[in-house]
Each structure stands twice: as structure tokens, then as C-alpha cells.
Motif scaffolding. Structure first.
Motif, PDB file in Angstrom:
ATOM      1  N   ASP A 283     -58.737  17.461  29.669  1.00  0.00           N
ATOM      2  CA  ASP A 283     -59.968  16.688  29.536  1.00  0.00           C
ATOM      3  C   ASP A 283     -60.772  16.729  30.823  1.00  0.00           C
ATOM      4  O   ASP A 283     -61.986  16.793  30.817  1.00  0.00           O
ATOM      5  CB  ASP A 283     -59.656  15.229  29.199  1.00  0.00           C
TER       6      ASP A 283
ATOM      7  N   PRO B  73     -46.792  13.360  22.460  1.00  0.00           N
ATOM      8  CA  PRO B  73     -47.479  14.535  22.995  1.00  0.00           C
ATOM      9  C   PRO B  73     -46.981  14.909  24.392  1.00  0.00           C
ATOM     10  O   PRO B  73     -46.956  14.067  25.288  1.00  0.00           O
ATOM     11  CB  PRO B  73     -48.946  14.101  23.034  1.00  0.00           C
ATOM     12  N   ASN B  74     -46.587  16.144  24.558  1.00  0.00           N
ATOM     13  CA  ASN B  74     -46.184  16.692  25.857  1.00  0.00           C
ATOM     14  C   ASN B  74     -45.111  15.890  26.567  1.00  0.00           C
ATOM     15  O   ASN B  74     -45.138  15.740  27.778  1.00  0.00           O
ATOM     16  CB  ASN B  74     -47.398  16.812  26.778  1.00  0.00           C
ATOM     17  N   ASP B  75     -44.203  15.361  25.809  1.00  0.00           N
ATOM     18  CA  ASP B  75     -43.125  14.565  26.380  1.00  0.00           C
ATOM     19  C   ASP B  75     -41.827  15.339  26.162  1.00  0.00           C
ATOM     20  O   ASP B  75     -41.564  15.829  25.075  1.00  0.00           O
ATOM     21  CB  ASP B  75     -43.081  13.212  25.653  1.00  0.00           C
TER      22      ASP B  75
ATOM     23  N   LEU C  49     -48.182  12.635  30.909  1.00  0.00           N
ATOM     24  CA  LEU C  49     -48.614  13.348  29.711  1.00  0.00           C
ATOM     25  C   LEU C  49     -49.355  14.624  30.054  1.00  0.00           C
ATOM     26  O   LEU C  49     -50.026  15.214  29.247  1.00  0.00           O
ATOM     27  CB  LEU C  49     -49.491  12.450  28.846  1.00  0.00           C
TER      28      LEU C  49
ATOM     29  N   ALA D 291     -50.726  17.833  30.381  1.00  0.00           N
ATOM     30  CA  ALA D 291     -51.782  18.732  29.947  1.00  0.00           C
ATOM     31  C   ALA D 291     -52.965  18.050  29.263  1.00  0.00           C
ATOM     32  O   ALA D 291     -54.102  18.418  29.512  1.00  0.00           O
ATOM     33  CB  ALA D 291     -51.187  19.761  29.020  1.00  0.00           C
ATOM     34  N   PHE D 292     -52.708  17.065  28.432  1.00  0.00           N
ATOM     35  CA  PHE D 292     -53.825  16.543  27.656  1.00  0.00           C
ATOM     36  C   PHE D 292     -54.879  15.903  28.546  1.00  0.00           C
ATOM     37  O   PHE D 292     -56.049  16.194  28.473  1.00  0.00           O
ATOM     38  CB  PHE D 292     -53.337  15.545  26.611  1.00  0.00           C
TER      39      PHE D 292
ATOM     40  N   ASN E 293     -56.810  21.917  17.643  1.00  0.00           N
ATOM     41  CA  ASN E 293     -57.018  22.008  19.085  1.00  0.00           C
ATOM     42  C   ASN E 293     -56.358  23.251  19.669  1.00  0.00           C
ATOM     43  O   ASN E 293     -55.324  23.709  19.196  1.00  0.00           O
ATOM     44  CB  ASN E 293     -56.447  20.768  19.786  1.00  0.00           C
ATOM     45  N   ALA E 294     -57.013  23.776  20.699  1.00  0.00           N
ATOM     46  CA  ALA E 294     -56.437  24.849  21.498  1.00  0.00           C
ATOM     47  C   ALA E 294     -57.033  24.697  22.881  1.00  0.00           C
ATOM     48  O   ALA E 294     -58.095  24.112  23.033  1.00  0.00           O
ATOM     49  CB  ALA E 294     -56.779  26.216  20.921  1.00  0.00           C
TER      50      ALA E 294
ATOM     51  N   LYS F 148     -55.024   7.884  23.383  1.00  0.00           N
ATOM     52  CA  LYS F 148     -53.723   7.604  22.806  1.00  0.00           C
ATOM     53  C   LYS F 148     -53.102   6.315  23.308  1.00  0.00           C
ATOM     54  O   LYS F 148     -53.096   6.054  24.488  1.00  0.00           O
ATOM     55  CB  LYS F 148     -52.775   8.750  23.132  1.00  0.00           C
TER      56      LYS F 148
ATOM     57  N   ALA G 286     -45.328   6.224  26.171  1.00  0.00           N
ATOM     58  CA  ALA G 286     -45.165   6.478  27.591  1.00  0.00           C
ATOM     59  C   ALA G 286     -46.162   5.665  28.396  1.00  0.00           C
ATOM     60  O   ALA G 286     -45.817   5.055  29.413  1.00  0.00           O
ATOM     61  CB  ALA G 286     -45.336   7.958  27.879  1.00  0.00           C
TER      62      ALA G 286
ATOM     63  N   MET H 288     -60.364  20.873  23.435  1.00  0.00           N
ATOM     64  CA  MET H 288     -61.451  20.698  22.504  1.00  0.00           C
ATOM     65  C   MET H 288     -61.775  19.237  22.251  1.00  0.00           C
ATOM     66  O   MET H 288     -62.879  18.882  21.909  1.00  0.00           O
ATOM     67  CB  MET H 288     -61.139  21.349  21.167  1.00  0.00           C
ATOM     68  N   LYS H 289     -60.849  18.372  22.309  1.00  0.00           N
ATOM     69  CA  LYS H 289     -61.191  16.972  22.064  1.00  0.00           C
ATOM     70  C   LYS H 289     -60.471  16.056  23.035  1.00  0.00           C
ATOM     71  O   LYS H 289     -59.441  16.401  23.577  1.00  0.00           O
ATOM     72  CB  LYS H 289     -60.848  16.586  20.623  1.00  0.00           C
ATOM     73  N   THR H 290     -61.062  14.902  23.215  1.00  0.00           N
ATOM     74  CA  THR H 290     -60.433  13.933  24.081  1.00  0.00           C
ATOM     75  C   THR H 290     -59.377  13.191  23.286  1.00  0.00           C
ATOM     76  O   THR H 290     -59.639  12.658  22.233  1.00  0.00           O
ATOM     77  CB  THR H 290     -61.473  12.924  24.567  1.00  0.00           C
ATOM     78  N   ALA H 291     -58.203  13.156  23.794  1.00  0.00           N
ATOM     79  CA  ALA H 291     -57.142  12.466  23.066  1.00  0.00           C
ATOM     80  C   ALA H 291     -56.992  11.051  23.615  1.00  0.00           C
ATOM     81  O   ALA H 291     -56.554  10.851  24.736  1.00  0.00           O
ATOM     82  CB  ALA H 291     -55.850  13.244  23.227  1.00  0.00           C
TER      83      ALA H 291
ATOM     84  N   MET I 193     -52.630  26.909  25.159  1.00  0.00           N
ATOM     85  CA  MET I 193     -51.913  26.050  24.217  1.00  0.00           C
ATOM     86  C   MET I 193     -52.623  26.062  22.870  1.00  0.00           C
ATOM     87  O   MET I 193     -53.845  25.943  22.802  1.00  0.00           O
ATOM     88  CB  MET I 193     -51.844  24.619  24.742  1.00  0.00           C
TER      89      MET I 193
END
Ligand SMILES: [Zn+2]
Lengths: 387, 200
Positions: free
Chosen positions: A175, B151-153, A168, A170-171, A102-103, B6, B10, B1-4, A112
Motif C-alpha cells: 500500500d 493474511p501473510n502470517d 503483516l 507485504a500488504f 489482487n496481484a 483488516k 494479529a 491493487m487494493k488497500t486491505a 504475488m
């Protein structure tokens, strides 16, 4: 075991010092004119920028960020060589330890890149093409276009509040701004143009997407599920990887240049990190895809570190026949001059599991000589004594 | 690029705030008496009160907390036999869990835990701080202390796990908390629990 990451930075700082000599390939194209980074124009856009700045602050403090100066400087250098110096200074790159391929790119210039992406690149030119792709999302203001399509003020306000409010960050946020198919294609084509103007070989770009399909095919077969890489539905918003490879191949064929792949430079820079990144991948219990990644990475030029990785791959699956393969891999790494303590650790544990306790204890003793302060030293002492 | 997608700790914290129990998940008070845990796999005597989540992480497993899962979380998973997984194998095709094998060394148990835990909680980074011989109840065990990232924590989260293999069955007790304040707040009691519990 991943205790070596901290020391990796120092090595890299030395490894990536020499820059590519520019202008050493035939048929080098010109970069398109760069009009400069876009500045937000109205209050909504400023709000959007600020919310991304907020996300960026979170990313900058996140625990999974890789902070080694060496690898960060290297990423920046590769981006600059890929898109040119005036462009690359408009962005900040963050390398995140995450095994997924991923980027991503935000409208304020935050890029990222996951360690899982670095694990899957075979050379510097491939990395340059991916960084160029992400950069062109920024240059062509793709996220801004998507944002404008949300039109009404209430949508905008809610997006901005979501962006800032989510722990969380950025993720979730990226999206929301997933780029659509046309934008992806536009970015791919732009990155091919950058590559043509760069010292890198244009051909490098096309292969990445085919490998991504093949990797998922390998995973699908092992898990007994349907293969999906060749259909259009995968990555919902993205062009199917196969189509992507095809038009990239066409685009780069136009630039029939003989540029640099930066194979050795990439290897030297990544070597200290590869085992860590690969262990993160192995944690996913994803044997077939991990094997595929390793085979692609090694190609026909396996380095000692690749054999250590192969040993880990097979030892961790641990079927009786795997132990034979793992033992051989660790021994090959050692004979080829690997100085990584992990090679002896892996060899020792493999032998012990295969009930060759005496030789296993010897290998573990060598491991402890090489890494007397290893975090698992007390446990390994016990394994040796217990034999 | 992809849906995470999760199930992160958290998010779990946000969704499963400890009190009062939301409709989909119940909480049970654990008092300081000897308690059957994991359908009888363990007998545990805590020193303070804990809350047990109604959803089991494994067939014979339980998760406890004091202040909410994001702040402290203890796993008890027991009687995992050859061919079984440590955590429930809920998504076999997307994120299959590794299986216990009869010939595993005690150090292999540590790696089994590392992978299973990482898959269950979508951990991006797992680094071992120490690994040494220890006890779980009165049985020989491996003890590992580790730090990990979501992730991102931004928080540094740390954990201590002990694993033992008794009569070809694997037992795990694991405690995790943010390093700042929460880990130290509970670790002494956690050690007492790990030292004094009984494996069945
Ligand atoms: Zn893209």
C-alpha cells in the motif's frame, strides 16, 4: 470442505506439461529489448531491496502460501510465455490463497498473485496479460520511482523500518508503494505490447476490467449500496476500470493478431483448485458476485466442476428455492461425469434440508463410499443414521 | 491493487495487549466460580482464571483469553435466533454476516460458523480437520476442529468449535490458538468448559 487441495498438485503437474508452440500466430510482434533487472545503486536503494528481501522471506513462510509445485511451475511458464524467457527469470512468483482479486509486484522481483485472481481469469491469455502488467511495474522500476520521490533520508529510513517491522508485511508495504495512475496506464500498455509479441491473443486483456466493474455492480445491487466501478475514485491510485478497458481495447486493436487463448490448458490446470478457491469466495457471504464469477468462468462451456460450484453457491445461501437449484446443479454435475465426492455431499445435504431425508441419506452414503476418510465422515454417518 | 483494511487477529493482539487495560477496552477477571456469560445465555465454570474483554462479539456473547488474543481466544455466543447473525453485523455493506435460518441442519451451522468467523477475522484460508457429533453442555452439538490462516502470517492457527441448536436458538463456543504450544496448553480445560457449561 476443502480437504482436496493437497492432492491437487500431483494432478496439475501432469496437466501443464506441454508448452505452447511459439511462433504459431500471425502478426506476431517483437519483444522490446530487455536491459536486465535493475540492481540497487546506492545505500538507500540497497536498504530498500534488503527490506523487500526480508518481506519476501516472510511471504515464503506464510501459512496462506500455495506451495504445490504444479501450479507454481504453471505460473512461471505463463509469465515466460507472456514476457519472454530473458525477462521472466528475473522474478519469483508467489501464489497466495486469498479470495480478493489482487496481484502485486515489489522492486526486488517478488510477484504475488492471489487465488482470487486465478478464480476470475477465464483463460491463460488473460492471466498472461495480468502477469505481464505486474512484470512491467518491475521492468519500469515504478516502485523505485515512488521511493525516490520520498526524497529525504529520514522518510526513507522510516519507510524501511516500517517495511521490516510490520508483522503483516507485504500488504501494508505494498500500500505504501501503491502505483499511481500514470504508472498503471504505462504498465497496461506495456503488457499489451508483451502480449502482442507472445503466442497469446492480444484481445484477451481488455475484458478483465469490464468484468471487474460488472462484478462489483452485482455486489452493490445485492447489498443495496451505490455502484462505484464507473467513477474514477475506485482503487484511488488506479485508472477507472472502464477507462482501462477502453484504452486496452484500443492498444490491442493495433495488434490485430489471432493468438492463442489457452482456454483448455487453463481449465485443466485450475480444475483441481477451482472448488477450493470458490469456497473461499463463498465464505465471504457474497452471493451475487460469486454467481457472476461462476457465470463468467463457465461461459458457454460449463464443465462438471462448474455445476458442483453452482450447487455449493445455492445450497449455502439456502433459501427454499435455492435448494431446488442446488439439487439440479449437483445432479447435472454427476450426470456429466463429475467424480468429485463434494457433488454427492452437497446433493445429500441439500435433499436433507429440503426434508427429503431418505434420498439425502443415500447420496451421503455414496459420498462416504467415495471419500471414506473425509474429515467430516463421522458427522455424515450421524446424519445418515439420524434419517 | 487494493488497500486491505483488516481487523486481523494479529493487529488485535498488538492493540489489545492483555494487561493493563487500555482506556478504550476494559478487561474483567473471570474467576473459577460459576459465572453468567453472554448476558445469561450460558453458565460457565472455568478451572483457571481468564480475562473477559468488555467489547461483545454478539448481543449475547463474550470473548475470553488467558495470554492475549493472538495466543488464545474463546468465544461464547448464545441465543442467536432465526434471522440473526452469529457475530455482530457491524459492516453490512462491506462485509455482511450470514444469518441463522430456522431450517438449517446441524451441518449448516458448521458452515455458518466457518463463514462468520472468516468474515469477522479476515481469514484467508479455513480448512476443516475433523467434524463429528458432540455435546455442548448436555445438548447434542456438532464439533469441528479446523486450521486457518491470516493474511501473510506464518503461524498455523487451529480452532475447535461446538455449535448446538436448542429451541430454535443457536449456541456457539469456540476456542482458537496457535498450534505450537498454546492450543495444547488450554484445550483440556476448554473441553471441560464445553462439556460442563449450561445453556439457557
Ligand atoms: Zn498495476
Amino acid at each position: 470442505m476443502r480437504s482436496l487441495l493437497a492432492t491437487a498438485g500431483a494432478v496439475v503437474a501432469l496437466a501443464c506439461a506441454p508448452a505452447v508452440q511459439a511462433g504459431d500466430k500471425a502478426n506476431r510482434a517483437e519483444y522490446p529489448v530487455f536491459t536486465g533487472a535493475y540492481e540497487p545503486e546506492d545505500v538507500d536503494e540497497r536498504g530498500l531491496w534488503e527490506s523487500f528481501d526480508e518481506v519476501e522471506r516472510k511471504v515464503a513462510t506464510s501459512k496462506d502460501l500455495i506451495r504445490d509445485e504444479g501450479i507454481n511451475q504453471y505460473m512461471k511458464d505463463v509469465l515466460c510465455r507472456s514476457v519472454g524467457d530473458d525477462r521472466c527469470n528475473a522474478t519469483r512468483i508467489y501464489v497466495v490463497r486469498n479470495n480478493a482479486f489482487n496481484a502485486s509486484m515489489a522492486p526486488n522481483g517478488m510477484m504475488m498473485v492471489n487465488s482470487g485472481l486465478l478464480l476470475r481469469m477465464r483463460n491463460e491469455a488473460e492471466l498472461a496479460s495480468v502477469l505481464g502488467h505486474e512484470f512491467s511495474h518491475f521492468e519500469q522500476r515504478h516502485s523505485l520511482q515512488l521511493f525516490k520521490r520520498l526524497r529525504s533520508g529520514s522518510d526513507i529510513a522510516s519507510i524501511v523500518s516500517v517495511v521490516v517491522g510490520v508483522p503483516l508485511g507485504a500488504f501494508f508495504l505494498l500500500d505504501v508503494f501503491s502505483f499511481n495512475r500514470d504508472m498503471e496506464k504505462e504498465a497496461d500498455v506495456a503488457s499489451a505490447d508483451y502480449l502482442a509479441a507472445s503466442p497469446y491473443a492480444s484481445r484477451a486483456a481488455a475484458d478483465i476490467w469490464v468484468r471487474l466493474i460488472d462484478e462489483d455492480d452485482a455486489r452493490a445491487e445485492e447489498r443495496n449500496r451505490r455502484k462505484r466501478g464507473r467513477s474514477t475514485g475506485w482503487f484511488a491510485s488506479h485508472p477507472a476500470p472502464l477507462a482501462r478497458s477502453e484504452y486496452l481495447a484500443r492498444a490491442t486493436a493495433d495488434h490485430a493478431d489471432d493468438g492463442d487463448y489457452g482456454f483448455e490448458r487453463y481449465g485443466e490446470t485450475m480444475d483441481p483448485y477451482l472448488l477450493t478457491f470458490f469456497e473461499d469466495q463463498l465464505q465471504r457471504n457474497d452471493f451475487a458476485a460469486s454467481k457472476f464469477i461462476l457465470d463468467q468462468m463457465g461461459g458457454d462451456q460449463w464443465r462438471p466442476i462448474h455445476y458442483v460450484m453452482q450447487g455449493e453457491l445455492y445450497r449455502k445461501r439456502g433459501l427454499p428455492r435455492d435448494l431446488v437449484t442446488a439439487e439440479e446443479a449437483y445432479r447435472t454435475a454427476i450426470e456429466a461425469g463429475s467424480t468429485r465426492p463434494e457433488a454427492w455431499r452437497g446433493l445429500g445435504l441439500t435433499l436433507m434440508r429440503a426434508r427429503n431425508r431418505e434420498q439425502g441419506a443415500e447420496a451421503l452414503a455414496t459420498y462416504l463410499e467415495l471419500a471414506p476418510d473425509a474429515p467430516d465422515a463421522p458427522m455424515m454417518q450421524m446424519m445418515i443414521k439420524g434419517s | 491493487m487494493k488497500t486491505a483494511k483488516k481487523l486481523s487477529l494479529a493487529l488485535a493482539t498488538a492493540a489489545m495487549a492483555i494487561a493493563p487495560a487500555p482506556a478504550f477496552a476494559g478487561w474483567k477477571r473471570i474467576t473459577t466460580e460459576a459465572t453468567d456469560v453472554g448476558k445469561g445465555a450460558f453458565v460457565v465454570t472455568p478451572q483457571t482464571e481468564w480475562s473477559r474483554w468488555s467489547r461483545r462479539p454478539a448481543k449475547r456473547g463474550e470473548i475470553w483469553t488467558q495470554d492475549g488474543f493472538g495466543l488464545n481466544m474463546m468465544h461464547f455466543i448464545g441465543q442467536v435466533g432465526d434471522g440473526d447473525t452469529l457475530f455482530k453485523d457491524r459492516k453490512k455493506k462491506e462485509r455482511p454476516m450470514p444469518k441463522v435460518r430456522g431450517d438449517m441442519l446441524v451441518t449448516d451451522l458448521a458452515e455458518l460458523f466457518e463463514a462468520s468467523f472468516s468474515i469477522e477475522y479476515d481469514v484467508t484460508q479455513f480448512d476443516i480437520r475433523a467434524m463429528e457429533p458432540s455435546k455442548l453442555g448436555s445438548h447434542d452439538a456438532i464439533k469441528m476442529t479446523y486450521e486457518f490462516a491470516l493474511p501473510n502470517d506464518a503461524l498455523t492457527r487451529v480452532g475447535e468449535a461446538r455449535l448446538a441448536k436448542v429451541d430454535r436458538q443457536v449456541y456457539l463456543v469456540n476456542f482458537i490458538a496457535p498450534e505450537l504450544h498454546y492450543f495444547d496448553q488450554s484445550i483440556e480445560e476448554v473441553h471441560v468448559i464445553m462439556d460442563t457449561l449450561q445453556l439457557n
